[in-house]
Design an enzyme around this catalytic site. Structure first.
Site, PDB file in Angstrom:
ATOM      1  N   LYS A  73       2.982  -3.657   2.387  1.00  0.00           N
ATOM      2  CA  LYS A  73       3.103  -3.643   3.752  1.00  0.00           C
ATOM      3  C   LYS A  73       2.747  -5.033   4.343  1.00  0.00           C
ATOM      4  CE  LYS A  73       0.480  -0.229   4.670  1.00  0.00           C
ATOM      5  NZ  LYS A  73       0.190   0.438   3.555  1.00  0.00           N
TER       6      LYS A  73
ATOM      7  N   ARG B 224      -0.978   6.258  11.672  1.00  0.00           N
ATOM      8  CA  ARG B 224      -1.365   6.803  10.332  1.00  0.00           C
ATOM      9  C   ARG B 224      -1.483   8.223  10.100  1.00  0.00           C
ATOM     10  NH1 ARG B 224      -3.627   1.766   7.527  1.00  0.00           N
ATOM     11  NH2 ARG B 224      -3.956   2.636   5.347  1.00  0.00           N
TER      12      ARG B 224
ATOM     13  N   ARG C 130      -5.203  -6.488  -7.016  1.00  0.00           N
ATOM     14  CA  ARG C 130      -5.079  -7.302  -5.824  1.00  0.00           C
ATOM     15  C   ARG C 130      -6.317  -8.161  -5.566  1.00  0.00           C
ATOM     16  NH1 ARG C 130      -3.463  -4.569  -0.426  1.00  0.00           N
ATOM     17  NH2 ARG C 130      -5.419  -3.270  -1.025  1.00  0.00           N
TER      18      ARG C 130
ATOM     19  N   ARG D 135     -10.928  -6.714  -2.290  1.00  0.00           N
ATOM     20  CA  ARG D 135     -11.404  -5.973  -1.188  1.00  0.00           C
ATOM     21  C   ARG D 135     -12.444  -4.807  -1.559  1.00  0.00           C
ATOM     22  NH1 ARG D 135      -6.117  -4.298   2.332  1.00  0.00           N
ATOM     23  NH2 ARG D 135      -6.953  -2.037   2.100  1.00  0.00           N
TER      24      ARG D 135
ATOM     25  N   ARG E  27      -7.724   7.149  -0.790  1.00  0.00           N
ATOM     26  CA  ARG E  27      -7.063   6.580   0.201  1.00  0.00           C
ATOM     27  C   ARG E  27      -5.328   7.170  -0.184  1.00  0.00           C
ATOM     28  NH1 ARG E  27      -7.787   0.436  -1.195  1.00  0.00           N
ATOM     29  NH2 ARG E  27      -5.851   0.137   0.081  1.00  0.00           N
TER      30      ARG E  27
HETATM   31  P1  AP5 Z   1      -0.079  -5.344  -0.217  1.00  0.00           P
HETATM   32  O1  AP5 Z   1       1.021  -6.057   0.372  1.00  0.00           O
HETATM   33  O2  AP5 Z   1      -1.411  -5.852   0.007  1.00  0.00           O
HETATM   34  O3  AP5 Z   1      -0.021  -3.746   0.023  1.00  0.00           O
HETATM   35  P2  AP5 Z   1      -0.342  -2.799   1.273  1.00  0.00           P
HETATM   36  O4  AP5 Z   1       0.836  -2.052   1.419  1.00  0.00           O
HETATM   37  O5  AP5 Z   1      -0.580  -3.671   2.542  1.00  0.00           O
HETATM   38  O6  AP5 Z   1      -1.676  -2.143   0.857  1.00  0.00           O
HETATM   39  P3  AP5 Z   1      -3.141  -1.912   1.534  1.00  0.00           P
HETATM   40  O7  AP5 Z   1      -4.059  -1.638   0.564  1.00  0.00           O
HETATM   41  O8  AP5 Z   1      -3.352  -3.130   2.543  1.00  0.00           O
HETATM   42  O9  AP5 Z   1      -2.779  -0.466   2.255  1.00  0.00           O
HETATM   43  P4  AP5 Z   1      -3.723   0.212   3.074  1.00  0.00           P
HETATM   44  O10 AP5 Z   1      -2.691   0.777   3.881  1.00  0.00           O
HETATM   45  O11 AP5 Z   1      -4.396   1.180   2.160  1.00  0.00           O
HETATM   46  O12 AP5 Z   1      -4.991  -0.757   3.717  1.00  0.00           O
HETATM   47  P5  AP5 Z   1      -5.168  -1.140   5.219  1.00  0.00           P
HETATM   48  O13 AP5 Z   1      -5.797  -2.242   5.196  1.00  0.00           O
HETATM   49  O14 AP5 Z   1      -4.005  -0.879   6.002  1.00  0.00           O
HETATM   50  O15 AP5 Z   1       0.287  -5.132  -1.969  1.00  0.00           O
HETATM   51  C1  AP5 Z   1      -0.679  -4.579  -2.746  1.00  0.00           C
HETATM   52  C2  AP5 Z   1      -0.665  -5.581  -3.991  1.00  0.00           C
HETATM   53  O16 AP5 Z   1       0.730  -5.316  -4.638  1.00  0.00           O
HETATM   54  C3  AP5 Z   1      -1.014  -6.927  -4.202  1.00  0.00           C
HETATM   55  O17 AP5 Z   1      -1.521  -7.233  -5.081  1.00  0.00           O
HETATM   56  C4  AP5 Z   1       0.480  -7.306  -3.919  1.00  0.00           C
HETATM   57  O18 AP5 Z   1       0.716  -8.627  -4.477  1.00  0.00           O
HETATM   58  C5  AP5 Z   1       1.354  -6.423  -5.093  1.00  0.00           C
HETATM   59  N1  AP5 Z   1       2.720  -6.261  -4.536  1.00  0.00           N
HETATM   60  C6  AP5 Z   1       3.261  -6.169  -3.137  1.00  0.00           C
HETATM   61  N2  AP5 Z   1       4.586  -6.038  -3.432  1.00  0.00           N
HETATM   62  C7  AP5 Z   1       5.091  -6.146  -4.676  1.00  0.00           C
HETATM   63  C8  AP5 Z   1       5.894  -5.833  -5.241  1.00  0.00           C
HETATM   64  N3  AP5 Z   1       7.201  -5.623  -4.739  1.00  0.00           N
HETATM   65  N4  AP5 Z   1       6.119  -5.935  -6.800  1.00  0.00           N
HETATM   66  C9  AP5 Z   1       4.915  -6.134  -7.178  1.00  0.00           C
HETATM   67  N5  AP5 Z   1       3.661  -6.402  -6.683  1.00  0.00           N
HETATM   68  C10 AP5 Z   1       3.839  -6.259  -5.419  1.00  0.00           C
HETATM   69  O19 AP5 Z   1      -6.213   0.098   5.629  1.00  0.00           O
HETATM   70  C11 AP5 Z   1      -7.609   0.142   5.061  1.00  0.00           C
HETATM   71  C12 AP5 Z   1      -8.358   0.837   5.524  1.00  0.00           C
HETATM   72  O20 AP5 Z   1      -8.717   0.922   7.045  1.00  0.00           O
HETATM   73  C13 AP5 Z   1      -7.747   2.553   5.505  1.00  0.00           C
HETATM   74  O21 AP5 Z   1      -8.104   3.025   4.289  1.00  0.00           O
HETATM   75  C14 AP5 Z   1      -8.523   3.273   6.918  1.00  0.00           C
HETATM   76  O22 AP5 Z   1      -9.745   3.740   6.386  1.00  0.00           O
HETATM   77  C15 AP5 Z   1      -8.575   2.153   7.795  1.00  0.00           C
HETATM   78  N6  AP5 Z   1      -7.500   2.103   8.746  1.00  0.00           N
HETATM   79  C16 AP5 Z   1      -6.452   1.032   8.769  1.00  0.00           C
HETATM   80  N7  AP5 Z   1      -5.290   1.519   9.694  1.00  0.00           N
HETATM   81  C17 AP5 Z   1      -5.991   2.935  10.309  1.00  0.00           C
HETATM   82  C18 AP5 Z   1      -5.309   3.561  11.017  1.00  0.00           C
HETATM   83  N8  AP5 Z   1      -4.309   3.310  11.988  1.00  0.00           N
HETATM   84  N9  AP5 Z   1      -6.273   4.869  11.397  1.00  0.00           N
HETATM   85  C19 AP5 Z   1      -7.325   5.088  10.997  1.00  0.00           C
HETATM   86  N10 AP5 Z   1      -7.724   4.272   9.940  1.00  0.00           N
HETATM   87  C20 AP5 Z   1      -7.313   3.236   9.534  1.00  0.00           C
HETATM   88 MG    MG Z   2      -2.275  -4.273   3.813  1.00  0.00          MG
END
Ligand code: AP5
Ligand code: MG
Length: 208
Positions: A13, A88, A122, A152, A163
């Protein structure tokens, strides 16, 4: 155009959001980034969010929805925005429908087997750029801004497992929610490079 980016942890994402923001000039709003900035700043929201994030659980809905509702009242969203990581669960989606007009939900689909490696490998920079160790060639600084790369706090196998469970039980039902609204478009990111995934997204966005 107002877009939701849906997908499991590690689906890409954040990676795709940077590319979309650059080409289509839409604002990237990530609730995860907002929480991490609050944790870094030592705010009350940060203190509350940290315990949930470390456990791989969702931060309480009321807090999260209020943050997004406030954010969408700022002037800079008027040219269009992307919500990364929000909503979410169904509660958040129904709340969002009351204060925002969403045009499209892009669901990034990835085989779950790939996610653990992607997330645990990552490395991120405070400028928002993220990398994977397999393509860094040992580099420890961001190619974009020179900042130090770090892992992270929630990118460890135990938290990632939690997660993924949270995603499957609470977030995956949103696929059906946006399909029923006729707003869902799916992008497959299992085998494609980030650029190949982006090419699929361009095809969708150019038709909007
Ligand atoms: P990356 O692009 O970083 O993936 P991402 O989908 O952004 O993954 P996240 O880990 O950030 O998602 P998340 O939903 O767990 O975390 P968030 O910060 O939203 O890519 C990942 C890796 O893959 C990288 O190394 C990249 O280089 C590689 N990659 C990408 N594309 C690729 C490809 N095509 N091929 C090969 N490699 C690739 O949330 C964190 C925490 O915050 C949650 O757990 C929760 O506790 C809280 N939170 C956030 N939003 C809410 C909400 N709405 N409600 C309640 N709690 C929330
Ligand atoms: Mg992310």
């Amino acid at each position: 155009m107002n877009i939701i980016l849906l997908g499991a942890p590690g689906a890409g994402k954040g990676t795709q959001a940077s590319k979309i923001a650059q080409k289509y000039n839409v604002l990237h709003i990530s609730t995860g980034d907002i929480f991490r900035a609050n944790i870094k700043g030592g705010t009350e929201i940060g203190k509350l969010a940290k315990s949930y994030i470390d456990a791989g659980k969702l931060v309480p809905d009321e807090v999260t929805c209020d943050i997004v509702e406030d954010r969408l009242q700022k002037d800079d969203v008027k040219g269009g925005y992307m919500l990364d990581g929000f909503p979410r669960n169904i509660f958040q989606a129904e709340r969002l429908d009351k204060f925002a007009q969403i045009d499209l939900c892009l669901n990034i689909e990835v085989d779950e087997k790939l996610l653990m490696d992607r997330i645990c490998g990552r490395r991120v920079c405070s400028c928002g750029q993220s990398y994977h160790v397999s393509t860094l060639g040992g580099a420890t600084a961001c190619a974009k801004c020179g900042g130090a790369l770090y892992r992270r706090a929630d990118d460890n196998p135990e938290t990632v497992k939690a997660r993924l469970d949270t995603y499957n039980s609470q977030t995956a039902p949103l696929i059906g929610y946006y399909k029923a609204q006729g707003k869902l478009k799916c992008v497959k990111s299992g085998e494609g490079s980030p650029d190949e995934v982006f090419a699929q997204i361009e095809e969708i966005l150019d038709k909007q």
